[in-house]
Design an enzyme around this catalytic site. Structure first.
Site, mmCIF file in Angstrom:
data_model
loop_
_atom_site.group_PDB
_atom_site.id
_atom_site.type_symbol
_atom_site.label_atom_id
_atom_site.label_comp_id
_atom_site.label_asym_id
_atom_site.label_seq_id
_atom_site.Cartn_x
_atom_site.Cartn_y
_atom_site.Cartn_z
ATOM 1 N N LEU A 112 -6.666 -9.606 -7.340
ATOM 2 C CA LEU A 112 -6.008 -10.260 -6.214
ATOM 3 C C LEU A 112 -5.336 -9.182 -5.375
ATOM 4 O O LEU A 112 -4.688 -8.278 -5.917
ATOM 5 C CB LEU A 112 -4.934 -11.247 -6.706
ATOM 6 C CG LEU A 112 -5.348 -12.687 -6.997
ATOM 7 C CD1 LEU A 112 -4.144 -13.479 -7.488
ATOM 8 C CD2 LEU A 112 -5.942 -13.359 -5.773
ATOM 9 N N ASP A 113 -5.469 -9.267 -4.050
ATOM 10 C CA ASP A 113 -4.802 -8.314 -3.171
ATOM 11 C C ASP A 113 -3.291 -8.401 -3.346
ATOM 12 O O ASP A 113 -2.765 -9.456 -3.717
ATOM 13 C CB ASP A 113 -5.151 -8.606 -1.707
ATOM 14 C CG ASP A 113 -6.596 -8.272 -1.375
ATOM 15 O OD1 ASP A 113 -7.211 -7.495 -2.136
ATOM 16 O OD2 ASP A 113 -7.108 -8.798 -0.360
ATOM 17 N N PRO A 114 -2.564 -7.304 -3.072
ATOM 18 C CA PRO A 114 -1.108 -7.321 -3.235
ATOM 19 C C PRO A 114 -0.406 -8.462 -2.499
ATOM 20 O O PRO A 114 0.559 -9.032 -3.013
ATOM 21 C CB PRO A 114 -0.680 -5.952 -2.682
ATOM 22 C CG PRO A 114 -1.851 -5.075 -2.960
ATOM 23 C CD PRO A 114 -3.060 -5.943 -2.734
ATOM 24 N N MET A 115 -0.874 -8.812 -1.283
ATOM 25 C CA MET A 115 -0.194 -9.867 -0.536
ATOM 26 C C MET A 115 -0.454 -11.258 -1.115
ATOM 27 O O MET A 115 0.272 -12.206 -0.805
ATOM 28 C CB MET A 115 -0.596 -9.845 0.939
ATOM 29 C CG MET A 115 -1.951 -10.435 1.261
ATOM 30 S SD MET A 115 -2.255 -10.561 3.056
ATOM 31 C CE MET A 115 -1.079 -11.842 3.542
ATOM 32 N N ALA A 116 -1.468 -11.385 -1.953
ATOM 33 C CA ALA A 116 -1.834 -12.688 -2.507
ATOM 34 C C ALA A 116 -0.993 -13.032 -3.731
ATOM 35 O O ALA A 116 -0.499 -12.159 -4.439
ATOM 36 C CB ALA A 116 -3.311 -12.703 -2.878
#
Length: 307
Positions: free
Chosen positions: A37-41
């Site tokens: 998962l991307d950091p912002m997610a």
């Protein structure tokens, strides 16, 4: 500690950050995740512990589900709100116009992977090239969007949210950007929350703060799900004690001496194999040419069979 623990990943943490924290909390060195998962997610991040890490290469490509926020009127180099603004538009649309373009992004579609992604081009990750200011040609890739629903849209702020259920490899950032393009404007993803992955939902997850509290109490093992929960879509097969011993030692079982029905003797079909005491032994694969159920992967954990 062996099994699966589902974490509700917090924002600004990488998937590897979460793994590092959970290694300490669980006292287990071998931990892997089932999909970055991307950091912002935020949201569902299943972690494989101990012997369950053996399951990583055998997981089905299950659908994923997301709640995504988006903003129209500008674009960025990353296609999300963390990036640098590239272009802006004064085009304003209403909710009905947004709804009207969504059918273009449902079903089997082709997507161009964003430059800021882990896709490889000539042996290099695209995000590595993007950070050097290099943009390369990419091939469109087929993905499937099973559900794309507009939950809300504010015409004043030109922002809204969507529910998306899609196949593995779908870029939600790209969908947001493509919706903007289709509307004659631009679009970026402003938030992303994964609500389902690998068959697990948010209701199965614990936050990192909850995990820390459970670890301090010595009860974190209560949140660890059995490894077989990764394979509930595959039929279960209980074998005799003698067969269980043979299977655990890596020996194939004669199909004719198992309880597998003739209609289920399909070449390549995999079974969750259990001992007479309901111990999950591992996965077995049907090999019709040999008339055998071969050992696909052993786990040999002591868990009660899930029906």
């Amino acid at each position: 500690m062996n099994g699966v623990i589902v974490i509700d990943k917090p924002q600004d943490f990488t998937s590897f950050d979460v793994v590092a924290v959970m290694r300490r909390l669980c006292g287990e060195r071998k931990i892997g995740h089932t999909g970055t998962l991307d950091p912002m997610a935020t949201g569902v991040l299943p972690l494989l512990l101990g012997k369950a890490t053996r399951a990583a290469s055998l997981l089905d490509d299950t659908d994923k589900e997301y709640e995504a926020g988006f903003q129209l009127g500008y674009s960025t180099d990353t296609l999300d709100s963390t990036g640098t603004t590239c272009k802006e538009s004064k085009v304003s649309v209403n909710k009905e116009q947004v709804e009207a373009v969504l059918p273009y992004f449902r079903g089997n579609i082709l997507q161009l992977p964003p430059m800021y992604s882990a896709v490889q081009k000539n042996g290099q990750r695209l995000y590595t090239l993007a950070r050097q200011g290099i943009e390369v040609e990419r091939d469109e890739r087929p993905v499937t969007v099973h559900q794309l629903q507009l939950n809300k849209f504010d015409e004043n702020t030109q922002s809204g949210s969507m529910t998306i259920r899609c196949s593995k490899g779908t870029y939600i950032r790209t969908i947001c950007a493509d919706i903007g393009d289709r509307l004659g404007s631009f679009g970026v993803m402003t938030s992303l929350r994964r609500t389902q992955a690998a068959g697990f939902r948010l209701s199965d997850a614990v936050t990192l703060d909850e995990a820390k509290a459970l670890s301090a109490q010595g009860t974190i093992a209560q949140k660890v799900l059995p490894t077989e929960s990764l394979f509930l879509s595959r039929p279960a097969l209980t074998v005799t004690q003698a067969q269980a011993q043979r299977f655990q030692n890596g020996g194939a079982l004669s199909l004719d001496r198992t309880s597998i029905l003739p209609r289920d003797k399909e070449d390549g079909l995999t079974f969750r194999v259990f001992s007479p005491t309901d111990e999950f032994l591992g996965l077995g694969a049907v090999e019709l040419a040999k008339g055998e159920l071969s050992v696909l992967r052993l786990f040999c954990e002591h868990h009660t069979k899930i029906l």
